[in-house]
Design a protein around this motif. Structure first.
Motif, PDB file in Angstrom:
ATOM      1  N   GLY A 199      -0.508   3.532  -2.746  1.00  0.00           N
ATOM      2  CA  GLY A 199      -1.759   2.816  -2.509  1.00  0.00           C
ATOM      3  C   GLY A 199      -2.711   2.912  -3.677  1.00  0.00           C
ATOM      4  N   LEU A 200      -2.819   4.111  -4.260  1.00  0.00           N
ATOM      5  CA  LEU A 200      -3.735   4.327  -5.376  1.00  0.00           C
ATOM      6  C   LEU A 200      -3.335   3.506  -6.592  1.00  0.00           C
ATOM      7  CD1 LEU A 200      -6.166   5.899  -6.480  1.00  0.00           C
ATOM      8  CD2 LEU A 200      -4.575   7.720  -7.163  1.00  0.00           C
ATOM      9  N   SER A 201      -2.044   3.382  -6.836  1.00  0.00           N
ATOM     10  CA  SER A 201      -1.555   2.585  -7.959  1.00  0.00           C
ATOM     11  C   SER A 201      -1.990   1.129  -7.838  1.00  0.00           C
ATOM     12  CB  SER A 201      -0.025   2.670  -8.020  1.00  0.00           C
ATOM     13  OG  SER A 201       0.488   1.815  -9.002  1.00  0.00           O
ATOM     14  N   THR A 235       4.499  -0.565   8.871  1.00  0.00           N
ATOM     15  CA  THR A 235       3.703  -0.630  10.090  1.00  0.00           C
ATOM     16  C   THR A 235       2.222  -0.869   9.801  1.00  0.00           C
ATOM     17  OG1 THR A 235       5.257   0.861  11.201  1.00  0.00           O
ATOM     18  CG2 THR A 235       3.075   0.619  12.193  1.00  0.00           C
ATOM     19  N   ILE A 236       1.685  -0.254   8.746  1.00  0.00           N
ATOM     20  CA  ILE A 236       0.249  -0.311   8.468  1.00  0.00           C
ATOM     21  C   ILE A 236      -0.146  -1.487   7.577  1.00  0.00           C
ATOM     22  CG2 ILE A 236       0.034   1.054   6.335  1.00  0.00           C
ATOM     23  CD1 ILE A 236      -2.034   1.493   9.569  1.00  0.00           C
ATOM     24  N   VAL A 237       0.824  -2.195   7.002  1.00  0.00           N
ATOM     25  CA  VAL A 237       0.533  -3.314   6.104  1.00  0.00           C
ATOM     26  C   VAL A 237      -0.416  -4.349   6.707  1.00  0.00           C
ATOM     27  CG1 VAL A 237       1.626  -5.420   5.192  1.00  0.00           C
ATOM     28  CG2 VAL A 237       2.444  -3.182   4.472  1.00  0.00           C
ATOM     29  N   PRO A 238      -0.309  -4.698   8.021  1.00  0.00           N
ATOM     30  CA  PRO A 238      -1.253  -5.674   8.573  1.00  0.00           C
ATOM     31  C   PRO A 238      -2.716  -5.257   8.445  1.00  0.00           C
ATOM     32  CG  PRO A 238       0.600  -5.394  10.054  1.00  0.00           C
ATOM     33  CD  PRO A 238       0.737  -4.342   9.000  1.00  0.00           C
ATOM     34  N   VAL A 239      -3.000  -3.951   8.464  1.00  0.00           N
ATOM     35  CA  VAL A 239      -4.384  -3.490   8.310  1.00  0.00           C
ATOM     36  C   VAL A 239      -4.877  -3.812   6.901  1.00  0.00           C
ATOM     37  CG1 VAL A 239      -5.922  -1.487   8.356  1.00  0.00           C
ATOM     38  CG2 VAL A 239      -4.063  -1.679  10.025  1.00  0.00           C
ATOM     39  N   TYR A 240      -4.020  -3.583   5.909  1.00  0.00           N
ATOM     40  CA  TYR A 240      -4.346  -3.967   4.531  1.00  0.00           C
ATOM     41  C   TYR A 240      -4.563  -5.486   4.451  1.00  0.00           C
ATOM     42  CZ  TYR A 240      -3.333  -5.301  -0.312  1.00  0.00           C
ATOM     43  OH  TYR A 240      -3.375  -5.874  -1.556  1.00  0.00           O
ATOM     44  N   LEU A 247       3.750  12.688 -10.234  1.00  0.00           N
ATOM     45  CA  LEU A 247       2.611  13.495  -9.798  1.00  0.00           C
ATOM     46  C   LEU A 247       2.725  13.921  -8.332  1.00  0.00           C
ATOM     47  CD1 LEU A 247      -0.333  11.634 -11.579  1.00  0.00           C
ATOM     48  CD2 LEU A 247       0.953  13.639 -12.353  1.00  0.00           C
ATOM     49  N   GLY A 248       3.822  13.518  -7.683  1.00  0.00           N
ATOM     50  CA  GLY A 248       4.088  13.962  -6.320  1.00  0.00           C
ATOM     51  C   GLY A 248       3.103  13.487  -5.280  1.00  0.00           C
ATOM     52  N   MET A 249       2.493  12.311  -5.472  1.00  0.00           N
ATOM     53  CA  MET A 249       1.489  11.830  -4.521  1.00  0.00           C
ATOM     54  C   MET A 249       2.084  11.074  -3.332  1.00  0.00           C
ATOM     55  SD  MET A 249      -1.626  10.488  -6.923  1.00  0.00           S
ATOM     56  CE  MET A 249      -2.530  11.606  -8.003  1.00  0.00           C
ATOM     57  N   GLY A 250       3.372  10.724  -3.391  1.00  0.00           N
ATOM     58  CA  GLY A 250       4.014  10.034  -2.280  1.00  0.00           C
ATOM     59  C   GLY A 250       3.369   8.707  -1.947  1.00  0.00           C
ATOM     60  N   VAL A 251       3.202   8.425  -0.631  1.00  0.00           N
ATOM     61  CA  VAL A 251       2.676   7.128  -0.221  1.00  0.00           C
ATOM     62  C   VAL A 251       1.214   6.956  -0.639  1.00  0.00           C
ATOM     63  CG1 VAL A 251       4.263   6.805   1.698  1.00  0.00           C
ATOM     64  CG2 VAL A 251       2.150   8.053   2.072  1.00  0.00           C
ATOM     65  N   PHE A 252       0.464   8.039  -0.763  1.00  0.00           N
ATOM     66  CA  PHE A 252      -0.910   7.947  -1.259  1.00  0.00           C
ATOM     67  C   PHE A 252      -0.902   7.379  -2.684  1.00  0.00           C
ATOM     68  CE2 PHE A 252      -4.405   9.756  -3.765  1.00  0.00           C
ATOM     69  CZ  PHE A 252      -5.505   9.346  -3.025  1.00  0.00           C
ATOM     70  N   GLY A 253       0.041   7.814  -3.492  1.00  0.00           N
ATOM     71  CA  GLY A 253       0.166   7.312  -4.863  1.00  0.00           C
ATOM     72  C   GLY A 253       0.492   5.836  -4.911  1.00  0.00           C
ATOM     73  N   ARG A 271       1.691   8.318  11.654  1.00  0.00           N
ATOM     74  CA  ARG A 271       0.243   8.288  11.469  1.00  0.00           C
ATOM     75  C   ARG A 271      -0.189   8.866  10.120  1.00  0.00           C
ATOM     76  NH1 ARG A 271      -3.731   8.185  15.233  1.00  0.00           N
ATOM     77  NH2 ARG A 271      -2.200   8.713  16.853  1.00  0.00           N
ATOM     78  N   GLU A 272       0.255  10.068   9.797  1.00  0.00           N
ATOM     79  CA  GLU A 272      -0.230  10.764   8.605  1.00  0.00           C
ATOM     80  C   GLU A 272       0.056   9.978   7.338  1.00  0.00           C
ATOM     81  OE1 GLU A 272       0.333  15.008   6.220  1.00  0.00           O
ATOM     82  OE2 GLU A 272       1.094  14.805   8.270  1.00  0.00           O
ATOM     83  N   GLU A 273       1.278   9.483   7.194  1.00  0.00           N
ATOM     84  CA  GLU A 273       1.635   8.740   5.988  1.00  0.00           C
ATOM     85  C   GLU A 273       0.953   7.380   5.947  1.00  0.00           C
ATOM     86  OE1 GLU A 273       5.989   9.510   6.451  1.00  0.00           O
ATOM     87  OE2 GLU A 273       5.839   9.849   4.292  1.00  0.00           O
ATOM     88  N   ALA A 274       0.752   6.741   7.095  1.00  0.00           N
ATOM     89  CA  ALA A 274       0.060   5.453   7.139  1.00  0.00           C
ATOM     90  C   ALA A 274      -1.385   5.601   6.661  1.00  0.00           C
ATOM     91  CB  ALA A 274       0.095   4.883   8.554  1.00  0.00           C
ATOM     92  N   ILE A 275      -2.063   6.650   7.098  1.00  0.00           N
ATOM     93  CA  ILE A 275      -3.446   6.887   6.678  1.00  0.00           C
ATOM     94  C   ILE A 275      -3.510   7.234   5.194  1.00  0.00           C
ATOM     95  CG2 ILE A 275      -5.439   8.425   6.962  1.00  0.00           C
ATOM     96  CD1 ILE A 275      -4.754   8.592   9.925  1.00  0.00           C
ATOM     97  N   GLN A 276      -2.561   8.030   4.720  1.00  0.00           N
ATOM     98  CA  GLN A 276      -2.526   8.368   3.290  1.00  0.00           C
ATOM     99  C   GLN A 276      -2.394   7.113   2.442  1.00  0.00           C
ATOM    100  OE1 GLN A 276       0.538  11.222   2.446  1.00  0.00           O
ATOM    101  NE2 GLN A 276      -0.329  12.795   3.786  1.00  0.00           N
ATOM    102  N   TYR A 277      -1.567   6.172   2.878  1.00  0.00           N
ATOM    103  CA  TYR A 277      -1.371   4.933   2.127  1.00  0.00           C
ATOM    104  C   TYR A 277      -2.645   4.092   2.092  1.00  0.00           C
ATOM    105  CZ  TYR A 277       0.539   0.404   0.740  1.00  0.00           C
ATOM    106  OH  TYR A 277       0.769  -0.788   0.098  1.00  0.00           O
TER     107      TYR A 277
END
Length: 460
Positions: A196-198, A56-61, A188-194, A130-136
């Motif tokens: 994006g960070l990768s 869902t959030i990929v278009p923002v990227y 490291l258990g970062m989930g969707v944030f991980g 929302r929460e996971e999209a923002i984390q990503y």
């Protein structure tokens, strides 16, 4: 092959020049696409909720990346033309100012996304993720120069015919991401944030390597203190092509964002996932066509820079034949093997039960592939001839038509299932778009031919 040999090939015989660059670009694109699949695989292991959030959030990227892709096209076109005329000093200013533009645009992009991301999620009706999209998106907001500059550095290298170096940069970023992804997501258990960070860390390392080549003199052009300063004329030249290309990409990605709204209306966030996963495979079969288009741009830009009509026409016609051939063959393969291909991406239980709709989406979508590829080639041909505003204005019109059809379908006015109506509309607008952009490209080529003939007569 030395850096001088790369340049000689680029400004030499166009068919040979395009063939010389296709394989390196294809390898780079393939590695990037494999990385996309691996990234999707790791994220899908977190479950349908996380997969839907990222889809869902990929278009923002994508919107954040527009400036980088636009400047990349601008620097490729202008540097190739300048080098073909032997104007190396001006070309060096172009690459330096492209880096500066990348840094400026990345700061602007980060601020805009940080301010409006919640509003965007609300508009899309995707509050459930929302929460996971923002984390990503958070790593992209904090470290946007990395993901924007990697496109620009690749464009700089393509402008001087350094296809292999451009491939190395893209490949380093993708391979590192594949290695780091599972470590950050799971270990490291970062989930969707991980996830994006990768991507951001991998891009940053690749950008540093590419800029080191320019500083250390391993490229035809060099970035040093004498040219790494704001030069309005250099920025204006890059943005002459890069500006309209950026607007074109913004329109395309904004359309992609808005169409998510209609997809959600038609079938919820799952519909976005069906659509997005099909495009993962479409991206793969489009790789040869994209590699041809990437090779054609600097070759045709160099030909246009020295007003060599025959090389310009040869490069365009040859690229068109290659793109159509590749697209048709791989579209057939994708259609036939849609079921096993989609099964790979739906191993988790909550995903596997949705397999029939994944397969249907892919099989209908493959019919747009040759036309999508031709839109890219025709658009790039116009950019090579410094007519970047034509595809920009066309994509504005095309985006309105596309969204209008999606809205009609989403609210059930096409007489078919709303989601199915959107997919049928998607195929139709790509067919329409290909014919229109090819007509524009051929019209401008004929106009350039007449101008060249008139110039020759006056010279006599």
């Amino acid at each position: 092959m030395s850096k001088e040999d790369d340049l000689k090939k680029m400004i030499g015989e166009p068919k040979a020049a395009i063939r010389n660059m296709i394989l390196p670009f294809l390898i780079a694109l393939a590695v990037v696409e494999i990385n996309q699949f691996v990234d999707t695989y790791w994220v899908s292991g977190l479950g349908a909720q996380s997969a839907s959030a990222i889809s869902t959030i990929v278009p923002v990227y994508g919107l954040m990346m527009c400036a980088g892709l636009g400047v990349a096209a601008g620097v490729t076109t202008t540097v190739a033309a300048r080098l073909a005329r032997g104007e190396n000093e001006i070309a060096a200013k172009l690459v330096s100012n492209s880096v500066i533009l990348g840094i400026i645009f990345s700061i602007i992009a980060s601020v805009l996304v940080a301010v409006f991301i919640n509003l965007v999620i609300d508009i899309m009706g995707a509050g459930d993720v929302r929460e996971e999209a923002i984390q990503y998106m958070l790593p992209y907001i904090l470290m946007s120069p990395a993901v924007i500059l990697i496109s620009i550095v690749g464009g700089m290298l393509r402008g001087e015919g350094a296809a292999k170096k451009s491939t190395i940069i893209q490949s380093i970023s993708a391979i590192l991401n594949m290695i780091i992804d599972p470590i950050l997501i799971y270990a490291l258990g970062m989930g969707v944030f991980g996830a994006g960070l990768s991507t951001v860390i991998s891009a940053l390392i690749a950008v540093v390597i590419g800029l080191y080549w320019y500083v250390s003199g391993k490229t035809i052009l060099r970035i040093d203190r004498s040219n790494f300063r704001v030069d309005k004329s250099a920025m204006s030249e890059v943005l002459g092509v890069g500006g309209p290309k950026t607007v074109q990409m913004l329109i395309s990605n904004l359309t992609d964002f808005l169409q998510r709204i209609f997809l959600i209306i038609a079938g919820g966030t799952s519909a976005v996932m069906f659509y997005n996963y099909a495009w993962r495979y479409i991206g793969v079969v489009n790789l040869p066509g994209r590699a041809v288009e990437m090779a054609m741009l600097p070759v045709c830009s160099a030909a246009y820079g020295v007003k060599d009509l025959e090389k310009l026409k040869t490069g365009f016609i040859y690229s068109t034949k290659l793109v159509l051939g590749f697209s048709i063959i791989f579209s057939i393969i994708l259609f036939v093997f849609a079921d096993p291909f989609m099964s790979i991406m739906t191993t988790e239980e909550s995903m596997h039960q949705l397999l029939p709709m994944f397969v249907w989406t892919m099989r209908v979508s493959v019919f747009l592939i040759p036309f999508s590829a031709m839109m890219l080639v025709a658009s790039s041909m116009l950019q090579a001839m410094k007519k970047a505003k034509i595809p920009m204005y066309y994509y504005m019109f095309w985006g309105v038509v596309k969204l209008a059809l999606y809205a009609i379908a989403a609210y059930g006015y096409m007489g078919v299932d709303p989601y199915e109506g959107i997919i049928y509309s998607m195929v139709g607008v790509h067919i329409f778009g290909a014919f229109c952009l090819c007509w524009f490209a051929l019209r401008e080529l004929k106009r350039f031919t007449k101008e060249a003939e008139l110039h020759d007569r006056n010279a006599i």
